[in-house]
Scaffold this motif. Structure first.
Motif, PDB file in Angstrom:
ATOM      1  N   SER A 161       1.009  -1.229  -0.119  1.00 55.04           N
ATOM      2  CA  SER A 161      -0.036   0.119   0.094  1.00 55.04           C
ATOM      3  C   SER A 161       0.752   1.254   0.023  1.00 55.04           C
ATOM      4  O   SER A 161       0.523   2.379  -0.562  1.00 55.04           O
ATOM      5  CB  SER A 161      -0.983   0.087   1.186  1.00 55.04           C
ATOM      6  OG  SER A 161      -0.369   0.408   2.274  1.00 55.04           O
ATOM      7  N   TRP A 214      -0.951   4.477  -1.646  1.00 54.70           N
ATOM      8  CA  TRP A 214      -2.184   4.314  -0.760  1.00 54.70           C
ATOM      9  C   TRP A 214      -1.826   3.606   0.304  1.00 54.70           C
ATOM     10  O   TRP A 214      -2.431   2.700   0.743  1.00 54.70           O
ATOM     11  CB  TRP A 214      -3.102   3.459  -1.854  1.00 54.70           C
ATOM     12  CG  TRP A 214      -3.737   4.110  -3.015  1.00 54.70           C
ATOM     13  CD1 TRP A 214      -3.152   3.967  -4.304  1.00 54.70           C
ATOM     14  CD2 TRP A 214      -4.972   4.844  -3.086  1.00 54.70           C
ATOM     15  NE1 TRP A 214      -3.924   4.911  -5.001  1.00 54.70           N
ATOM     16  CE2 TRP A 214      -5.000   5.472  -4.468  1.00 54.70           C
ATOM     17  CE3 TRP A 214      -5.929   5.119  -2.059  1.00 54.70           C
ATOM     18  CZ2 TRP A 214      -6.092   6.039  -5.013  1.00 54.70           C
ATOM     19  CZ3 TRP A 214      -7.112   5.739  -2.784  1.00 54.70           C
ATOM     20  CH2 TRP A 214      -7.085   6.241  -3.861  1.00 54.70           C
ATOM     21  N   ILE A 223      -5.849   4.997   4.219  1.00 56.41           N
ATOM     22  CA  ILE A 223      -6.977   4.480   3.786  1.00 56.41           C
ATOM     23  C   ILE A 223      -8.427   4.287   4.794  1.00 56.41           C
ATOM     24  O   ILE A 223      -9.526   4.714   4.803  1.00 56.41           O
ATOM     25  CB  ILE A 223      -6.972   3.246   2.905  1.00 56.41           C
ATOM     26  CG1 ILE A 223      -6.368   3.250   1.654  1.00 56.41           C
ATOM     27  CG2 ILE A 223      -8.388   2.425   2.695  1.00 56.41           C
ATOM     28  CD1 ILE A 223      -5.886   1.993   1.005  1.00 56.41           C
ATOM     29  N   THR A 255     -11.000   9.512   0.006  1.00 53.86           N
ATOM     30  CA  THR A 255      -9.642   9.961  -0.410  1.00 53.86           C
ATOM     31  C   THR A 255      -9.155  11.071  -0.708  1.00 53.86           C
ATOM     32  O   THR A 255      -8.060  11.454  -1.190  1.00 53.86           O
ATOM     33  CB  THR A 255      -9.405   8.926  -1.893  1.00 53.86           C
ATOM     34  OG1 THR A 255     -10.332   9.722  -2.949  1.00 53.86           O
ATOM     35  CG2 THR A 255      -9.765   7.460  -1.828  1.00 53.86           C
ATOM     36  N   ARG A 277      -5.304  12.332  -0.236  1.00 58.69           N
ATOM     37  CA  ARG A 277      -4.498  12.066  -1.329  1.00 58.69           C
ATOM     38  C   ARG A 277      -4.235  13.485  -2.204  1.00 58.69           C
ATOM     39  O   ARG A 277      -3.286  13.477  -2.494  1.00 58.69           O
ATOM     40  CB  ARG A 277      -4.649  10.853  -2.338  1.00 58.69           C
ATOM     41  CG  ARG A 277      -5.082   9.677  -1.700  1.00 58.69           C
ATOM     42  CD  ARG A 277      -5.274   8.545  -2.608  1.00 58.69           C
ATOM     43  NE  ARG A 277      -3.833   8.044  -3.340  1.00 58.69           N
ATOM     44  CZ  ARG A 277      -3.358   8.382  -4.358  1.00 58.69           C
ATOM     45  NH1 ARG A 277      -4.173   9.106  -5.267  1.00 58.69           N
ATOM     46  NH2 ARG A 277      -2.193   8.245  -4.850  1.00 58.69           N
ATOM     47  N   ARG A 320      -0.563  12.963   3.027  1.00 61.78           N
ATOM     48  CA  ARG A 320       0.286  11.693   2.606  1.00 61.78           C
ATOM     49  C   ARG A 320       1.199  11.453   3.350  1.00 61.78           C
ATOM     50  O   ARG A 320       1.644  10.225   3.469  1.00 61.78           O
ATOM     51  CB  ARG A 320       0.380  11.977   0.845  1.00 61.78           C
ATOM     52  CG  ARG A 320      -0.898  12.167  -0.011  1.00 61.78           C
ATOM     53  CD  ARG A 320      -0.667  12.556  -1.258  1.00 61.78           C
ATOM     54  NE  ARG A 320      -0.179  11.228  -1.915  1.00 61.78           N
ATOM     55  CZ  ARG A 320       0.040  10.985  -3.268  1.00 61.78           C
ATOM     56  NH1 ARG A 320      -0.021  11.971  -4.023  1.00 61.78           N
ATOM     57  NH2 ARG A 320       0.539   9.896  -3.475  1.00 61.78           N
TER      58      ARG A 320
END
Length: 218
Positions: A116, A121, A126, A136, A139, A145
């Motif tokens: 991930s 990701w 998540i 999301t 992101r 992030r």
């Protein structure tokens, strides 16, 4: 620890260590079968008595919960782990089999989290997106992030550390030592790791909270 409880801890404004270990009763319930397994292995050796003793203790703990009509989620989660280990050991005819499923679980989580992170990701991002209802959106913000990448790295480090310490003991057939180490690297280490994840994640969403538009001048 059940996933729902972990989610509540991560989404709170403060971190509750007592809740992270499942309370003293939850801590005892998660630790006692392993302690009984190690003691039975030291006293009787073999695999039948230790496996039956650990499984029996788990059944009693779940039964007490049912009789008292208290939540059994955490006890059932522990029972599932004990049951899988017991079946594995019984089928292999070796007490070492009791610990093997845990190794595979740790390896699977480690691989999943690392993948991930590599694909951009991170697992913690998540999960936090689902908890906070942001989806999301994180992101689109580099600082978030990075936070979630670091938090996922902390989580991955826990699983990697477990494997690095416990796997050599399993391969060396040091089961008594392994059982003791597994207890120390179980709920206590997970609670400490969850605290680290919470520290890295708690300020991510507020940092991008929508601001009120500036007042217009006439």
């Amino acid at each position: 620890m059940p996933e729902g409880k972990a989610a509540r801890l991560l989404s709170g404004d403060t971190f509750d260590l007592h809740a992270a270990i499942g309370g003293w009763r939850g801590f005892v319930e998660s630790s006692l079968p392993g302690i009984v397994f190690v003691v039975a292995y030291l006293v009787w050796g073999g695999f039948r008595v230790p496996v039956l003793a650990a499984a029996g203790v788990m059944v009693v703990l779940v039964g007490v919960r049912l009789i008292q009509r208290t939540p059994v989620t955490q006890a059932l989660a522990g029972a599932a782990g004990v049951a899988i280990g017991a079946i594995w050991a019984w089928r292999s005819g070796d007490a070492a089999g009791y610990f093997e499923p845990g190794m595979w679980v740790n390896a699977a989580y480690l691989a999943g989290i690392l993948i991930s992170m590599l694909v951009g990701w991170p697992a913690v991002g998540i999960v936090m997106g689902l908890i906070r209802g942001d989806g999301t959106a994180w992101r689109e913000h580099p600082s978030e992030r990075r936070r979630y990448q670091l938090a996922s790295g902390v989580l991955a480090a826990m699983f990697a550390l477990r494997l690095a310490v416990q796997l050599p003991l399993l391969l060396a057939d040091q089961l008594a030592v392994l059982g003791t180490v597994k207890l120390a690297m179980g709920v206590p280490l997970f609670a400490l790791t969850l605290w680290g994840v919470w520290l890295l994640s708690r300020d991510a969403a507020p940092a991008r909270a929508p601001q009120d538009p500036p007042p217009t001048t006439r």
